[in-house]
Design an enzyme around this catalytic site. Structure first.
Site, PDB file in Angstrom:
ATOM      1  N   ASP A 264       4.491  13.649 -13.166  1.00  0.00           N
ATOM      2  CA  ASP A 264       4.455  12.637 -12.385  1.00  0.00           C
ATOM      3  C   ASP A 264       6.062  12.480 -13.389  1.00  0.00           C
ATOM      4  OD1 ASP A 264       3.994  10.016  -9.817  1.00  0.00           O
ATOM      5  OD2 ASP A 264       5.338   9.139 -11.456  1.00  0.00           O
ATOM      6  N   ASN A 272      16.589   7.202  -8.442  1.00  0.00           N
ATOM      7  CA  ASN A 272      17.563   7.336  -6.327  1.00  0.00           C
ATOM      8  C   ASN A 272      17.905   5.951  -6.187  1.00  0.00           C
ATOM      9  OD1 ASN A 272      16.097   9.372  -5.303  1.00  0.00           O
ATOM     10  ND2 ASN A 272      14.293   8.945  -4.772  1.00  0.00           N
ATOM     11  N   ASP A 281      16.028  14.247  -5.344  1.00  0.00           N
ATOM     12  CA  ASP A 281      16.592  15.639  -4.351  1.00  0.00           C
ATOM     13  C   ASP A 281      16.493  16.291  -5.822  1.00  0.00           C
ATOM     14  OD1 ASP A 281      15.366  14.407  -2.516  1.00  0.00           O
ATOM     15  OD2 ASP A 281      17.133  15.003  -1.406  1.00  0.00           O
ATOM     16  N   GLU A 307       7.340  11.762  -6.129  1.00  0.00           N
ATOM     17  CA  GLU A 307       7.711  12.851  -7.627  1.00  0.00           C
ATOM     18  C   GLU A 307       6.904  12.940  -7.985  1.00  0.00           C
ATOM     19  OE1 GLU A 307       7.437   8.018  -7.852  1.00  0.00           O
ATOM     20  OE2 GLU A 307       8.119   9.948  -6.343  1.00  0.00           O
TER      21      GLU A 307
END
Length: 398
Positions: A264, A272, A281, A307
């Site tokens: 993770d 973000n 992304d 993620e």
């Protein structure tokens, strides 16, 4: 003496005594093939069988005695009936010829190779596409066998399929690889059917070749696309769950251990929020590239969603699996990602566990790996936490 449209006589009456040998033959040669030649011989009823046989052998169509009026009328009636049958047959022949010409033209315009070969396996008819596929002239193909057109192994496949069709009958459909005129391997679907004579014996085999190379490639690409995560190019969760369970069962059957890890990306929400989703992304693709490059083809890795990543490790021991996961963590931490004018130091946390020999689904090991990942997050992130249960083989050893 009636005449046909071509101006030649429909019926010719040849009055004569018993003609000299060859006389009828010469007369027959001067007439149109469709002309009815009737020999008019007095006392015809008294002719010997051998004389009558000789007359018909030389080309007469009928024989009458001029003194027998009823016989003359019957002769004319027979001639008319013959004309009608010939006209009808002529019309059918013309129609069939038009159909044949149309079909041949259509066959030659079709893009798929079409062929007919006789009962001995020799090609007797084919269209232009068939010639083009093999890159040979009509003269090279006509009367040739499959062994003269393609490789021995491919021709052997054709011959074996033909024998099965002759034995089983019906329609035959199969696929195989065939080299075209340029030597390129094409995947071709064959559709074949027997052509039978009136007595039921085999006249030959008619068939068509459908090149499905591009279709198969497209289907493979679509299947691959359906198995891939659109953003990172890694396998998706669905594919991972199916194939990781297959690997797990195979390893259990062979007494081999299996290991599974969950990764993770740390503080991904902050990336973000601060830099925007396009940056997020890009970071996902960056981490996916590192996982792919570090693991190679020996291990199965997928983006599980968001993620998070799932990894099925092909390792012989828990220690080896743990070291490999540490390499993954280290590779991510040591390779920052440059976004516009800023360098982002991305890290990831990992949870690793083994799969027990009695487990029949991925749910229990994934739950353990997730628990280990939770511990890694709670202990400061950018680390690997493990939960080893000790793999027990089917033979009872550890």
């Amino acid at each position: 003496m009636p005449t046909n449209e071509a101006g030649s006589a429909d019926i010719v009456f040849a009055p004569a005594a018993v003609p000299a040998r060859g006389q009828i033959t010469r007369l027959r040669g001067q007439l149109a093939p469709q002309t009815q030649l009737v020999a008019v011989i007095e006392g015809a009823d008294d002719l010997s069988p051998s004389a009558i046989e000789c007359l018909f052998g030389e080309g007469i169509d009928d024989l009458i005695d001029p003194a027998d009026a009823a016989a003359v009328l019957l002769c004319i009636a027979r001639a008319k009936a013959t004309f009608r049958r010939r006209q009808a047959l002529h019309g059918e022949i013309e129609m069939l010829e038009r159909v044949r010409t149309t079909l041949l033209a259509a066959m030659n315009n079709l893009p798929s190779p079409i062929f007919f070969k006789d009962a001995d396996g020799l090609y007797r008819a084919f269209n232009t596409a068939f010639q083009t596929f093999y890159g040979k002239s009509r003269e090279d193909i006509l009367g040739a066998s499959a062994f003269e057109l393609t490789a021995f192994s491919t021709a052997s496949t054709f011959i074996a399929a033909d024998r099965r069709l002759i034995t089983d009958g019906g329609v035959q459909i199969y696929e195989t690889d065939v080299a075209d005129a340029n030597g390129a391997e094409r995947h071709v679907a064959f559709y074949k059917s027997l052509v039978l004579r009136d007595d039921g014996s085999v006249e030959g085999i008619a068939g068509a070749m459908i090149d499905i190379t591009e279709r198969n490639e497209m289907e493979a690409q679509l299947r691959e696309a359906a198995n891939r995560d659109f953003l990172t190019g890694l396998y998706n969760r669905r594919y991972f769950m199916t194939h990781a369970e297959t690997i797990m069962r195979r390893n259990q059957a062979n007494g081999r251990p299996s290991y599974i890890a969950i990764a993770d990306i740390d503080h991904f929400k902050g990336i973000n929020d601060r830099y925007g989703h396009p940056c997020g992304d890009a970071v996902l693709r960056h981490v996916a590239d590192i996982l792919r490059a570090t693991l190679g083809e020996a291990h199965l890795v997928a983006r599980a969603g968001g993620e998070e990543f799932f990894i099925m490790l092909n390792c012989s021991s828990f220690r080896e699996a743990s070291r490999l996961v540490q390499r993954l963590r280290d590779a991510i931490a040591k390779h920052p990602y440059d976004w516009e004018d800023e360098r982002l130091w991305v890290t990831a946390s990992f949870g690793l566990t083994d799969i027990r020999s009695e487990e029949r689904s991925l749910s229990p090991p994934l739950a353990r790996a997730d628990e280990a990942l939770y511990d890694a997050k709670n202990h400061g992130r950018n680390q690997v936490q493990t939960m080893e249960t000790q793999f027990v083989s089917d033979s009872g050893g550890i």
